[in-house]
Motif scaffolding. Sequence first.
Motif, PDB file in Angstrom:
ATOM      1  N   VAL A  51     -29.914  -3.954  13.127  1.00 22.82           N
ATOM      2  CA  VAL A  51     -29.113  -4.801  14.011  1.00 22.82           C
ATOM      3  C   VAL A  51     -29.922  -5.994  14.506  1.00 22.82           C
ATOM      4  CG1 VAL A  51     -27.956  -4.875  16.254  1.00 22.82           C
ATOM      5  CG2 VAL A  51     -27.547  -2.958  14.716  1.00 22.82           C
ATOM      6  N   GLU A  52     -31.165  -5.766  14.889  1.00 21.82           N
ATOM      7  CA  GLU A  52     -32.005  -6.865  15.356  1.00 21.82           C
ATOM      8  C   GLU A  52     -32.250  -7.880  14.250  1.00 21.82           C
ATOM      9  OE1 GLU A  52     -35.485  -5.009  16.879  1.00 21.82           O
ATOM     10  OE2 GLU A  52     -34.566  -4.518  18.813  1.00 21.82           O
ATOM     11  N   ARG A  53     -32.431  -7.424  13.029  1.00 21.48           N
ATOM     12  CA  ARG A  53     -32.598  -8.347  11.907  1.00 21.48           C
ATOM     13  C   ARG A  53     -31.332  -9.161  11.673  1.00 21.48           C
ATOM     14  NH1 ARG A  53     -34.069  -4.879   8.657  1.00 21.48           N
ATOM     15  NH2 ARG A  53     -32.130  -4.489   7.537  1.00 21.48           N
ATOM     16  N   GLU A  54     -30.170  -8.537  11.803  1.00 20.56           N
ATOM     17  CA  GLU A  54     -28.916  -9.263  11.626  1.00 20.56           C
ATOM     18  C   GLU A  54     -28.689 -10.263  12.755  1.00 20.56           C
ATOM     19  OE1 GLU A  54     -25.971  -6.234  11.289  1.00 20.56           O
ATOM     20  OE2 GLU A  54     -26.341  -5.900   9.155  1.00 20.56           O
ATOM     21  N   LEU A  55     -29.148  -9.929  13.954  1.00 22.02           N
ATOM     22  CA  LEU A  55     -29.030 -10.881  15.060  1.00 22.02           C
ATOM     23  C   LEU A  55     -29.884 -12.118  14.805  1.00 22.02           C
ATOM     24  CD1 LEU A  55     -29.089  -8.453  18.139  1.00 22.02           C
ATOM     25  CD2 LEU A  55     -27.156  -9.825  17.347  1.00 22.02           C
ATOM     26  N   GLN A  56     -31.074 -11.924  14.274  1.00 23.43           N
ATOM     27  CA  GLN A  56     -31.923 -13.067  13.940  1.00 23.43           C
ATOM     28  C   GLN A  56     -31.284 -13.912  12.836  1.00 23.43           C
ATOM     29  OE1 GLN A  56     -34.547 -13.927  15.629  1.00 23.43           O
ATOM     30  NE2 GLN A  56     -34.739 -12.083  16.871  1.00 23.43           N
ATOM     31  N   GLN A  57     -30.723 -13.263  11.837  1.00 32.62           N
ATOM     32  CA  GLN A  57     -30.047 -13.989  10.767  1.00 32.62           C
ATOM     33  C   GLN A  57     -28.826 -14.735  11.298  1.00 32.62           C
ATOM     34  OE1 GLN A  57     -29.207 -10.932   7.911  1.00 32.62           O
ATOM     35  NE2 GLN A  57     -31.322 -10.810   7.166  1.00 32.62           N
ATOM     36  N   LEU A  58     -28.117 -14.116  12.230  1.00 27.78           N
ATOM     37  CA  LEU A  58     -26.960 -14.759  12.835  1.00 27.78           C
ATOM     38  C   LEU A  58     -27.368 -16.036  13.569  1.00 27.78           C
ATOM     39  CD1 LEU A  58     -23.959 -14.734  13.714  1.00 27.78           C
ATOM     40  CD2 LEU A  58     -24.660 -13.340  15.672  1.00 27.78           C
ATOM     41  N   ARG A  59     -28.461 -15.975  14.290  1.00 22.81           N
ATOM     42  CA  ARG A  59     -28.940 -17.175  14.986  1.00 22.81           C
ATOM     43  C   ARG A  59     -29.226 -18.309  14.007  1.00 22.81           C
ATOM     44  NH1 ARG A  59     -34.773 -16.790  17.424  1.00 22.81           N
ATOM     45  NH2 ARG A  59     -35.083 -16.739  15.162  1.00 22.81           N
ATOM     46  N   GLU A  60     -29.890 -17.989  12.901  1.00 23.82           N
ATOM     47  CA  GLU A  60     -30.204 -19.025  11.925  1.00 23.82           C
ATOM     48  C   GLU A  60     -28.932 -19.584  11.284  1.00 23.82           C
ATOM     49  OE1 GLU A  60     -33.164 -20.241  11.740  1.00 23.82           O
ATOM     50  OE2 GLU A  60     -33.837 -18.730  13.188  1.00 23.82           O
ATOM     51  N   HIS A  61     -27.943 -18.736  11.043  1.00 27.64           N
ATOM     52  CA  HIS A  61     -26.663 -19.206  10.506  1.00 27.64           C
ATOM     53  C   HIS A  61     -25.995 -20.172  11.476  1.00 27.64           C
ATOM     54  CE1 HIS A  61     -26.916 -16.207   7.331  1.00 27.64           C
ATOM     55  NE2 HIS A  61     -25.780 -16.639   6.823  1.00 27.64           N
ATOM     56  N   LEU A  62     -26.025 -19.831  12.761  1.00 24.97           N
ATOM     57  CA  LEU A  62     -25.390 -20.683  13.756  1.00 24.97           C
ATOM     58  C   LEU A  62     -26.106 -22.019  13.892  1.00 24.97           C
ATOM     59  CD1 LEU A  62     -24.616 -17.984  16.480  1.00 24.97           C
ATOM     60  CD2 LEU A  62     -22.949 -19.225  15.088  1.00 24.97           C
ATOM     61  N   VAL A  63     -27.418 -21.992  13.860  1.00 29.55           N
ATOM     62  CA  VAL A  63     -28.177 -23.238  13.932  1.00 29.55           C
ATOM     63  C   VAL A  63     -27.880 -24.115  12.723  1.00 29.55           C
ATOM     64  CG1 VAL A  63     -30.504 -24.221  13.901  1.00 29.55           C
ATOM     65  CG2 VAL A  63     -30.009 -22.282  15.377  1.00 29.55           C
ATOM     66  N   ALA A  64     -27.858 -23.488  11.548  1.00 26.53           N
ATOM     67  CA  ALA A  64     -27.572 -24.256  10.331  1.00 26.53           C
ATOM     68  C   ALA A  64     -26.159 -24.819  10.358  1.00 26.53           C
ATOM     69  CB  ALA A  64     -27.768 -23.364   9.102  1.00 26.53           C
ATOM     70  N   GLU A  65     -25.201 -24.033  10.842  1.00 27.41           N
ATOM     71  CA  GLU A  65     -23.827 -24.509  10.910  1.00 27.41           C
ATOM     72  C   GLU A  65     -23.694 -25.661  11.884  1.00 27.41           C
ATOM     73  OE1 GLU A  65     -19.491 -22.812  12.376  1.00 27.41           O
ATOM     74  OE2 GLU A  65     -20.882 -21.466  11.353  1.00 27.41           O
ATOM     75  N   ALA A  66     -24.348 -25.553  13.045  1.00 21.36           N
ATOM     76  CA  ALA A  66     -24.293 -26.635  14.029  1.00 21.36           C
ATOM     77  C   ALA A  66     -24.948 -27.900  13.485  1.00 21.36           C
ATOM     78  CB  ALA A  66     -24.982 -26.204  15.312  1.00 21.36           C
ATOM     79  N   THR A  67     -26.028 -27.752  12.735  1.00 26.81           N
ATOM     80  CA  THR A  67     -26.705 -28.908  12.139  1.00 26.81           C
ATOM     81  C   THR A  67     -25.813 -29.581  11.111  1.00 26.81           C
ATOM     82  OG1 THR A  67     -28.851 -27.835  12.465  1.00 26.81           O
ATOM     83  CG2 THR A  67     -28.762 -29.660  10.914  1.00 26.81           C
ATOM     84  N   THR A  68     -25.103 -28.765  10.324  1.00 22.19           N
ATOM     85  CA  THR A  68     -24.202 -29.314   9.321  1.00 22.19           C
ATOM     86  C   THR A  68     -23.052 -30.083   9.959  1.00 22.19           C
ATOM     87  OG1 THR A  68     -24.719 -27.484   7.823  1.00 22.19           O
ATOM     88  CG2 THR A  68     -22.710 -28.734   7.371  1.00 22.19           C
ATOM     89  N   ILE A  69     -22.488 -29.521  11.024  1.00 19.09           N
ATOM     90  CA  ILE A  69     -21.387 -30.181  11.718  1.00 19.09           C
ATOM     91  C   ILE A  69     -21.855 -31.495  12.343  1.00 19.09           C
ATOM     92  CG2 ILE A  69     -19.782 -29.990  13.652  1.00 19.09           C
ATOM     93  CD1 ILE A  69     -19.643 -26.997  13.111  1.00 19.09           C
ATOM     94  N   SER A  70     -23.048 -31.462  12.949  1.00 16.05           N
ATOM     95  CA  SER A  70     -23.595 -32.669  13.567  1.00 16.05           C
ATOM     96  C   SER A  70     -23.856 -33.751  12.526  1.00 16.05           C
ATOM     97  CB  SER A  70     -24.890 -32.310  14.316  1.00 16.05           C
ATOM     98  OG  SER A  70     -25.477 -33.473  14.866  1.00 16.05           O
ATOM     99  N   GLY A  71     -24.331 -33.341  11.346  1.00 12.80           N
ATOM    100  CA  GLY A  71     -24.597 -34.308  10.291  1.00 12.80           C
ATOM    101  C   GLY A  71     -23.317 -34.956   9.782  1.00 12.80           C
ATOM    102  N   ARG A  72     -22.236 -34.180   9.723  1.00 15.67           N
ATOM    103  CA  ARG A  72     -20.952 -34.745   9.260  1.00 15.67           C
ATOM    104  C   ARG A  72     -20.421 -35.756  10.264  1.00 15.67           C
ATOM    105  NH1 ARG A  72     -18.040 -29.081   7.348  1.00 15.67           N
ATOM    106  NH2 ARG A  72     -19.312 -28.753   5.448  1.00 15.67           N
ATOM    107  N   ARG A  73     -20.634 -35.486  11.554  1.00 10.66           N
ATOM    108  CA  ARG A  73     -20.118 -36.394  12.570  1.00 10.66           C
ATOM    109  C   ARG A  73     -20.861 -37.725  12.577  1.00 10.66           C
ATOM    110  NH1 ARG A  73     -19.330 -32.131  17.634  1.00 10.66           N
ATOM    111  NH2 ARG A  73     -17.496 -31.077  16.758  1.00 10.66           N
ATOM    112  N   THR A  74     -22.156 -37.663  12.256  1.00 11.97           N
ATOM    113  CA  THR A  74     -22.940 -38.887  12.236  1.00 11.97           C
ATOM    114  C   THR A  74     -22.791 -39.627  10.923  1.00 11.97           C
ATOM    115  OG1 THR A  74     -24.872 -37.640  11.467  1.00 11.97           O
ATOM    116  CG2 THR A  74     -24.651 -37.973  13.833  1.00 11.97           C
TER     117      THR A  74
END
Length: 204
Positions: free
Chosen positions: A181-204
Amino acid sequence: MLGELVEDFLFYYQAGGYVMPPLVGATLVLWYALGYRMSVLRRGRRPDLTTLLRHVSAGEGYRPRSLVDFAAERGLAVVDREPPNLRRHLDEVVAEFRREAGRYRIVTRAIVAVAPVVGLLGTVDGMIETFDSLQEMNLFAQSGGIAGGISQALFTTQMGLAVAIPGLVMDRLLARRQATVERELQQLREHLVAEATTISGRRT
């Protein structure tokens, strides 16, 4: 049947001497803690993290069942707020759910470690009573005598091991699940960061 079990329990409880009440109390606390950890660490059948985030983000009626599911909801809520330091906020979310995943772990390990020692204490007390009775040549006495001392020595050892061994096995199994579970939580954080970065890049 139930009456016989109650009678047997009361016999063991009385024969075990003064260490039986703390051992019985430790058993109740141990299995409450283990039950809580099992309910928190349940995983269920769910899709991979990318699909999970898509379902939660789209509001497709996905019902959260596991700790990672709830963390995904919280994490997406943080991403939607677009805080200035996203990673720090997501770290706080992950840390909160990691604490929840590890709750009562110290309690279970402490009880598993202490229970055999408490049983050994009762064994020593029972052997002291046995040798005292041998010195006085009392097979039966008000304090139990030889028979009572031997019974106490055996029952408390048995009780201490009966508490510790199942608790140890369950703790090891839950520790593996917690690590997953802790490993999946860490992976989830990285997924969210990557998704937010992708969304921010599309807006710019």
